[in-house]
Design a protein around this motif. Sequence first.
Motif, PDB file in Angstrom:
ATOM      1  N   LEU A 145       0.577  -1.225  -0.019  1.00 40.11           N
ATOM      2  CA  LEU A 145      -0.192   0.030  -0.037  1.00 40.11           C
ATOM      3  C   LEU A 145       0.872   1.361  -0.004  1.00 40.11           C
ATOM      4  O   LEU A 145       0.566   2.322  -0.651  1.00 40.11           O
ATOM      5  CB  LEU A 145      -0.844   0.110   1.079  1.00 40.11           C
ATOM      6  N   GLU A 146       1.943   1.347   0.714  1.00 39.79           N
ATOM      7  CA  GLU A 146       2.906   2.545   0.842  1.00 39.79           C
ATOM      8  C   GLU A 146       3.459   2.646  -0.816  1.00 39.79           C
ATOM      9  O   GLU A 146       3.622   3.658  -1.193  1.00 39.79           O
ATOM     10  CB  GLU A 146       3.958   2.174   1.576  1.00 39.79           C
ATOM     11  N   ARG A 147       3.772   1.119  -1.256  1.00 40.51           N
ATOM     12  CA  ARG A 147       4.204   1.719  -2.646  1.00 40.51           C
ATOM     13  C   ARG A 147       3.297   2.240  -3.734  1.00 40.51           C
ATOM     14  O   ARG A 147       3.724   2.890  -4.496  1.00 40.51           O
ATOM     15  CB  ARG A 147       4.862   0.493  -3.223  1.00 40.51           C
ATOM     16  N   ILE A 148       2.176   1.670  -3.550  1.00 41.67           N
ATOM     17  CA  ILE A 148       1.044   2.181  -4.711  1.00 41.67           C
ATOM     18  C   ILE A 148       0.776   3.739  -4.123  1.00 41.67           C
ATOM     19  O   ILE A 148       0.609   4.580  -5.077  1.00 41.67           O
ATOM     20  CB  ILE A 148      -0.398   1.569  -4.309  1.00 41.67           C
ATOM     21  N   PRO A 213      -8.976   9.438   0.457  1.00 40.00           N
ATOM     22  CA  PRO A 213      -9.003   8.550   1.261  1.00 40.00           C
ATOM     23  C   PRO A 213      -7.869   7.577   1.525  1.00 40.00           C
ATOM     24  O   PRO A 213      -7.654   6.831   2.474  1.00 40.00           O
ATOM     25  CB  PRO A 213     -10.412   7.916   0.800  1.00 40.00           C
ATOM     26  N   PHE A 214      -7.079   7.116   0.258  1.00 44.45           N
ATOM     27  CA  PHE A 214      -6.149   6.268   0.367  1.00 44.45           C
ATOM     28  C   PHE A 214      -4.964   6.590   1.305  1.00 44.45           C
ATOM     29  O   PHE A 214      -4.545   5.883   2.278  1.00 44.45           O
ATOM     30  CB  PHE A 214      -5.837   6.070  -0.941  1.00 44.45           C
ATOM     31  N   ARG A 215      -4.608   7.879   1.217  1.00 46.57           N
ATOM     32  CA  ARG A 215      -3.602   8.276   1.974  1.00 46.57           C
ATOM     33  C   ARG A 215      -3.969   8.579   3.508  1.00 46.57           C
ATOM     34  O   ARG A 215      -3.298   8.718   4.233  1.00 46.57           O
ATOM     35  CB  ARG A 215      -2.823   9.691   1.191  1.00 46.57           C
ATOM     36  N   SER A 248       3.779 -11.407  -6.128  1.00 51.31           N
ATOM     37  CA  SER A 248       3.111 -10.121  -5.494  1.00 51.31           C
ATOM     38  C   SER A 248       3.639  -9.864  -3.964  1.00 51.31           C
ATOM     39  O   SER A 248       3.859 -10.563  -3.168  1.00 51.31           O
ATOM     40  CB  SER A 248       1.828 -10.744  -5.230  1.00 51.31           C
ATOM     41  N   ASP A 249       3.579  -8.669  -4.122  1.00 51.00           N
ATOM     42  CA  ASP A 249       3.770  -7.935  -2.793  1.00 51.00           C
ATOM     43  C   ASP A 249       2.739  -7.351  -1.844  1.00 51.00           C
ATOM     44  O   ASP A 249       2.723  -7.020  -0.728  1.00 51.00           O
ATOM     45  CB  ASP A 249       4.888  -6.664  -2.881  1.00 51.00           C
TER      46      ASP A 249
END
Length: 295
Positions: A145-148, A213-215, A248-249
């Motif tokens: 999620l941090e990568r995205i 909202p993601f951040r 997959s990460d």
Amino acid sequence: MSEPTLNYVACPDANGGHRMAYWEWGDRANPHVVVCGHGLSRQGRDFDVLAGALCARVRVVCPDVAGRGQSDWLKDPTGYQIPAYAADMLALLAQLKPATLDWVGTSMGGLIGMVLAGQPDLPLPAPVRRLVLNDVGPAIQWPALERIGQYLGNTGRFESLQQAADAMWAVSSSFGPHTPAQWLALSTHMVKPVGDDVRGALTLHYDPAIAVPFRSLTQEAATQGEAAMWQLYDGITADTLLLRGAQSDLLTRETALAMTQRGPKARLVEFAGVGHAPTLVAADQVEAVASFLLG
């Protein structure tokens, strides 16, 4: 390959509603509908190859989730979350009225599918018969999620489609091997002209505010959400196929194996040389989904 038709459905929200676009393949009178839900910053044309392989037998519907592709952008960006997307899909399904319903979901689209399939009291016109979860499960790895989050919302400015495709490949190489032609095809519907720019500049075809909202998501909140997602997963009765990129990460092998042992006890298929997430363009990926849905 034939082209899909573009249609819309009106979806309610607290700010007067919005339109969600969807791409439709095959006979509109076919009562067997396969809905394909795309990933976080993608759009419905990602499924062109898969839809082309299925549409002689079933009606394939590929929505552009709100804020992406041809769909309206939301007035309130806090609406860019899974529960609201699932509500939009209920409006879509009420319009489609399938007698037989299957769901294919990549990443975010898989989470939406879990919400729909894991709650038997939802007003679906037909229960989800077969569910394909593409590289996603109840437990999502925080580093992924941090990568995205590092690129989400940066829609950029590009002087050509090739330049845009190259930029997208820089953050999407985990999708696995693609020919230049395959990647250009996947990139074509990801861009739109920049306003009235006479030089033909392009930008990515989604609302940068989907990142809001993601951040705001914290690691603690994500961990707490896992319990609710496992509860949804355990409530699924649909025959379930789980696809996983072997590198997959986002979906660990441990989580994938747990998904084969509980809830719908998914059938697991892994693809070597692929991370998050398989694009369902390669022949072996298309065959895995097609044989599961049509077999």
